[in-house]
Design a protein around this motif. Structure first.
Motif, PDB file in Angstrom:
ATOM      1  N   ASN A  51      26.766  -4.110 -11.847  1.00  0.00           N
ATOM      2  CA  ASN A  51      25.764  -4.723 -12.630  1.00  0.00           C
ATOM      3  C   ASN A  51      24.697  -5.459 -11.480  1.00  0.00           C
ATOM      4  N   ALA A  52      25.424  -6.136 -10.362  1.00  0.00           N
ATOM      5  CA  ALA A  52      24.568  -6.687  -9.148  1.00  0.00           C
ATOM      6  C   ALA A  52      23.565  -5.580  -8.658  1.00  0.00           C
ATOM      7  N   ILE A  53      24.211  -4.309  -8.581  1.00  0.00           N
ATOM      8  CA  ILE A  53      23.243  -3.414  -7.625  1.00  0.00           C
ATOM      9  C   ILE A  53      22.115  -2.987  -8.903  1.00  0.00           C
ATOM     10  N   ILE A  54      22.179  -2.558 -10.048  1.00  0.00           N
ATOM     11  CA  ILE A  54      21.305  -2.191 -11.042  1.00  0.00           C
ATOM     12  C   ILE A  54      20.396  -3.279 -11.186  1.00  0.00           C
ATOM     13  N   THR A  55      20.838  -4.348 -11.359  1.00  0.00           N
ATOM     14  CA  THR A  55      19.844  -5.766 -11.336  1.00  0.00           C
ATOM     15  C   THR A  55      18.714  -5.756 -10.181  1.00  0.00           C
ATOM     16  N   CYS A  56      19.313  -5.486  -8.913  1.00  0.00           N
ATOM     17  CA  CYS A  56      18.417  -5.377  -7.889  1.00  0.00           C
ATOM     18  C   CYS A  56      17.517  -4.201  -7.960  1.00  0.00           C
ATOM     19  N   PHE A  57      18.076  -2.940  -8.452  1.00  0.00           N
ATOM     20  CA  PHE A  57      17.266  -1.696  -8.399  1.00  0.00           C
ATOM     21  C   PHE A  57      16.060  -2.001  -9.375  1.00  0.00           C
ATOM     22  N   LYS A  58      16.458  -2.656 -10.411  1.00  0.00           N
ATOM     23  CA  LYS A  58      15.547  -2.983 -11.616  1.00  0.00           C
ATOM     24  C   LYS A  58      14.436  -3.863 -10.953  1.00  0.00           C
ATOM     25  N   ARG A  59      14.865  -4.817 -10.481  1.00  0.00           N
ATOM     26  CA  ARG A  59      13.963  -5.942  -9.869  1.00  0.00           C
ATOM     27  C   ARG A  59      12.912  -5.172  -8.986  1.00  0.00           C
ATOM     28  N   HIS A  60      13.243  -4.136  -8.390  1.00  0.00           N
ATOM     29  CA  HIS A  60      12.303  -3.368  -7.423  1.00  0.00           C
ATOM     30  C   HIS A  60      11.473  -2.283  -8.218  1.00  0.00           C
ATOM     31  N   GLY A  61      11.543  -2.068  -9.392  1.00  0.00           N
ATOM     32  CA  GLY A  61      10.843  -1.527 -10.346  1.00  0.00           C
ATOM     33  C   GLY A  61      11.309   0.036 -10.361  1.00  0.00           C
ATOM     34  N   ALA A  62      12.650   0.123 -10.266  1.00  0.00           N
ATOM     35  CA  ALA A  62      13.045   1.605 -10.178  1.00  0.00           C
ATOM     36  C   ALA A  62      13.539   2.132 -11.670  1.00  0.00           C
ATOM     37  N   GLU A  63      13.030   3.371 -12.088  1.00  0.00           N
ATOM     38  CA  GLU A  63      13.706   3.914 -13.165  1.00  0.00           C
ATOM     39  C   GLU A  63      14.794   4.641 -12.983  1.00  0.00           C
ATOM     40  N   VAL A  64      15.537   5.199 -13.907  1.00  0.00           N
ATOM     41  CA  VAL A  64      16.773   5.798 -13.790  1.00  0.00           C
ATOM     42  C   VAL A  64      16.961   7.150 -14.190  1.00  0.00           C
ATOM     43  N   ILE A  65      17.591   8.049 -13.559  1.00  0.00           N
ATOM     44  CA  ILE A  65      17.579   9.396 -14.171  1.00  0.00           C
ATOM     45  C   ILE A  65      19.108  10.015 -14.046  1.00  0.00           C
ATOM     46  N   ASP A  66      19.270  11.226 -14.665  1.00  0.00           N
ATOM     47  CA  ASP A  66      20.869  11.810 -14.244  1.00  0.00           C
ATOM     48  C   ASP A  66      20.506  13.178 -14.067  1.00  0.00           C
ATOM     49  N   THR A  67      21.539  13.984 -13.408  1.00  0.00           N
ATOM     50  CA  THR A  67      21.469  15.429 -13.290  1.00  0.00           C
ATOM     51  C   THR A  67      23.000  16.004 -13.501  1.00  0.00           C
ATOM     52  N   PRO A  68      23.227  17.198 -13.554  1.00  0.00           N
ATOM     53  CA  PRO A  68      24.368  17.650 -13.747  1.00  0.00           C
ATOM     54  C   PRO A  68      25.399  17.392 -12.755  1.00  0.00           C
ATOM     55  N   VAL A  69      26.723  17.421 -13.050  1.00  0.00           N
ATOM     56  CA  VAL A  69      27.588  17.192 -12.040  1.00  0.00           C
ATOM     57  C   VAL A  69      27.903  18.395 -11.158  1.00  0.00           C
ATOM     58  N   PHE A  70      27.509  19.479 -11.493  1.00  0.00           N
ATOM     59  CA  PHE A  70      27.681  20.761 -10.777  1.00  0.00           C
ATOM     60  C   PHE A  70      26.021  21.364 -10.563  1.00  0.00           C
ATOM     61  N   GLU A  71      26.150  21.947  -9.382  1.00  0.00           N
ATOM     62  CA  GLU A  71      24.643  22.600  -9.068  1.00  0.00           C
ATOM     63  C   GLU A  71      25.211  24.019  -8.871  1.00  0.00           C
ATOM     64  N   LEU A  72      23.694  24.982  -8.820  1.00  0.00           N
ATOM     65  CA  LEU A  72      24.159  26.343  -8.257  1.00  0.00           C
ATOM     66  C   LEU A  72      24.344  26.133  -7.086  1.00  0.00           C
ATOM     67  N   LYS A  73      25.445  26.916  -6.237  1.00  0.00           N
ATOM     68  CA  LYS A  73      25.814  26.531  -4.977  1.00  0.00           C
ATOM     69  C   LYS A  73      24.689  26.862  -4.009  1.00  0.00           C
ATOM     70  N   GLU A  74      23.409  27.674  -4.377  1.00  0.00           N
ATOM     71  CA  GLU A  74      22.361  28.225  -3.583  1.00  0.00           C
ATOM     72  C   GLU A  74      21.741  26.675  -3.301  1.00  0.00           C
ATOM     73  N   THR A  75      21.568  25.782  -4.404  1.00  0.00           N
ATOM     74  CA  THR A  75      21.022  24.430  -4.248  1.00  0.00           C
ATOM     75  C   THR A  75      21.572  23.704  -2.890  1.00  0.00           C
ATOM     76  N   LEU A  76      22.751  23.761  -2.933  1.00  0.00           N
ATOM     77  CA  LEU A  76      23.295  22.741  -1.898  1.00  0.00           C
ATOM     78  C   LEU A  76      23.557  23.393  -0.592  1.00  0.00           C
ATOM     79  N   THR A  77      23.575  24.754  -0.571  1.00  0.00           N
ATOM     80  CA  THR A  77      23.686  25.473   0.917  1.00  0.00           C
ATOM     81  C   THR A  77      22.957  25.104   1.920  1.00  0.00           C
TER      82      THR A  77
END
Length: 486
Positions: free
Chosen positions: A74-100
């Protein structure tokens, strides 16, 4: 039996591989083979030996531990929002090629998944590379975002120090073309705000620049091909003395002793604006284009940090390298400090709690046309912070509430379940956090004891007299004071 003997032989082979510190992929392959053999063997013996535990490098979290986590999140999210950040999410796994090819020597720590039908996948190693993929895929050139999620590393865990194989990262990043050092300074301000707010103790934010490092390597005589690998070794200076780092550079990485000694003269320097000015006049560094650019930006960064009033907690440190390949400019790391005793002049670091930097070319790696989106960001080392706060709570024996219940609906006599359920329903409908014991005729003492045990501050008591009068008696649990409207 022959099958059991084969299992024992395979188990011994795995033990020897681990002892010899063989390639992790080879060990994983042999472990899989062992598990398959055990599964085929089956029978009661296999079932009997099953140990109920979490996998290595992972843990469960009790309600008390989760209450501490929520407070920190909560403390961290409050700080991020205070600075005007939006939130996103991505899959927990990626194509291996993406990370290589994005993590340098740390690539060996990526968890690869078994082929499940045509796509080679890996669990995400951090949140930065998926963010860059997200920007390139969606053609986004300007965003300020935060992302809090689990990442996975096939590391040797040190659970008491907050090092796990599955852990949370809390990232804040600014993507887009902006004037130099303004977003970078804001990232450092965010680190300062969060660490101050969480009251973890004294801390220091170390800053450096990849261009200064590369310029320094060039003037010290490091071949271009060895920049990244020497950078990874310099990054160990917070864990190893200079003699050991030098020995790795020369013995394992094949650097000349003269070049290593020249690096040693620089990487032991740290300071503020005065050091930046001194290095801008350095006869060797000032002749290197990259180093000069980096030092110019570092001077500008410190001017902005002075305006933010946080330079007292920031140190320009030439030993800071951060081993990830994708950084291109300013890099930083926040460490907690511990004064060991009165005779120690300088506080010692007890571990990194945040890190980040500028990565201007990472998005371009994913874009078909190579379009670059400059980015800068910071990752808060949430697990280390949790470990520290958990130890602090244990030591202080502070009572942590694991629920937010405001009131318990209780009855003083028997046969009042209906009245309790009617009243609690009204409270829930009014948005009040309330509980009731799941017994038809609970004793009043048991109900009051439940409030004391769980920290519920108020009890709404329903009795025959209250029902006749059409009122509810309210008791403050801590003071035992009762309020009954007349």
């Amino acid at each position: 039996m022959a099958e059991e003997a084969a299992v024992r032989a395979q188990a011994e082979a795995v033990r020897r591989l681990k002892q010899d510190k063989a390639d992790p992929d080879e060990i994983a392959k042999e472990v899989t083979k062992l598990l398959e053999m055990k599964a085929r063997l089956g029978g009661d013996e296999g079932k009997h030996k099953f140990v109920l535990k979490t996998p290595k490098g992972t843990r469960d979290y009790s309600p008390k531990q989760m209450a501490i986590r929520e407070r920190v999140f909560n403390a961290i999210i409050t700080c991020f929002k205070r600075h005007g950040a939006e939130v996103i999410d991505t899959p927990v796994f990626e194509l291996k090629e993406t990370l290589t090819g994005k993590y340098g020597e740390d690539s060996k720590l990526i968890y690869d998944l078994k082929d499940q039908g045509g796509e080679l996948l890996s669990l995400r190693y951090d949140l930065t590379v998926p963010f860059a993929r997200y920007l390139a895929m969606n053609k986004i050139t300007n965003i300020k975002r935060y992302h809090i999620a689990k990442v996975y590393r096939r590391d040797n865990p040190a659970m008491t120090r907050g090092r796990y194989r599955e852990f949370y990262q809390c990232d804040f990043d600014i993507a887009g073309q902006f004037d130099p050092m303004i977003p970078d300074a804001e990232c450092l301000k965010i680190v300062h705000e969060i660490l101050s707010d969480l009251q973890l103790g004294d801390f220091l934010i170390k800053v450096n620049d990849r261009r200064i490092l590369d310029g320094m390597f060039a003037v010290c005589g490091v071949p271009d091909s060895k920049f990244r690998t020497i950078c990874s070794t310099v990054d160990k200076l917070d864990k190893m003395p200079w003699e050991e780092v030098r020995s790795e550079m020369v013995g394992e990485k094949g650097l000349s002793p003269e070049a290593a000694d020249r690096i040693g003269e620089y990487v032991q320097l740290h300071g503020g604006l005065d050091l930046i000015e001194r290095l801008l006049q350095d006869p060797k560094l000032s002749q290197n284009k990259l180093a000069k650019e980096g030092l110019g930006d570092m001077k500008l960064l410190f001017e902005y940090l002075t305006l933010f009033g946080i330079t007292g907690k920031v140190s320009f440190d030439l030993s800071l390298a951060r081993g990830l390949d994708y950084y291109t400019g300013v890099i930083y790391e926040a460490v907690l400090l511990q004064q060991e005793n009165d005779h120690v002049e300088e506080p010692v670091s007890v571990g990194s709690v945040a890190g980040g930097g500028r990565y201007d070319r990472l998005v371009g790696m994913f874009d078909p046309k190579g379009r670059k989106v400059p980015c800068v960001g910071v990752s808060i080392g949430i697990e280390r912070i949790f470990s520290i706060l958990e130890q602090r709570v244990e030591a202080s024996e502070e009572k942590i509430r694991t629920t937010e219940t405001q009131v318990l609906v209780a009855s003083a006599q028997k046969k009042l379940l209906e009245e309790r359920l009617k009243l609690i329903s009204e409270l829930w409908d009014a948005g009040i956090k309330a509980e009731v014991l799941y017994k038809k005729n609970p004793k009043l003492l048991s109900q009051l004891q439940y409030c004391e045990d769980t920290g519920i501050p108020l009890v709404a008591i329903v009795g025959e007299q209250e029902l006749k009068d059409g009122v509810v008696k309210l008791r403050v649990v801590a003071t035992r004071e009762e309020v009954r409207p007349w």
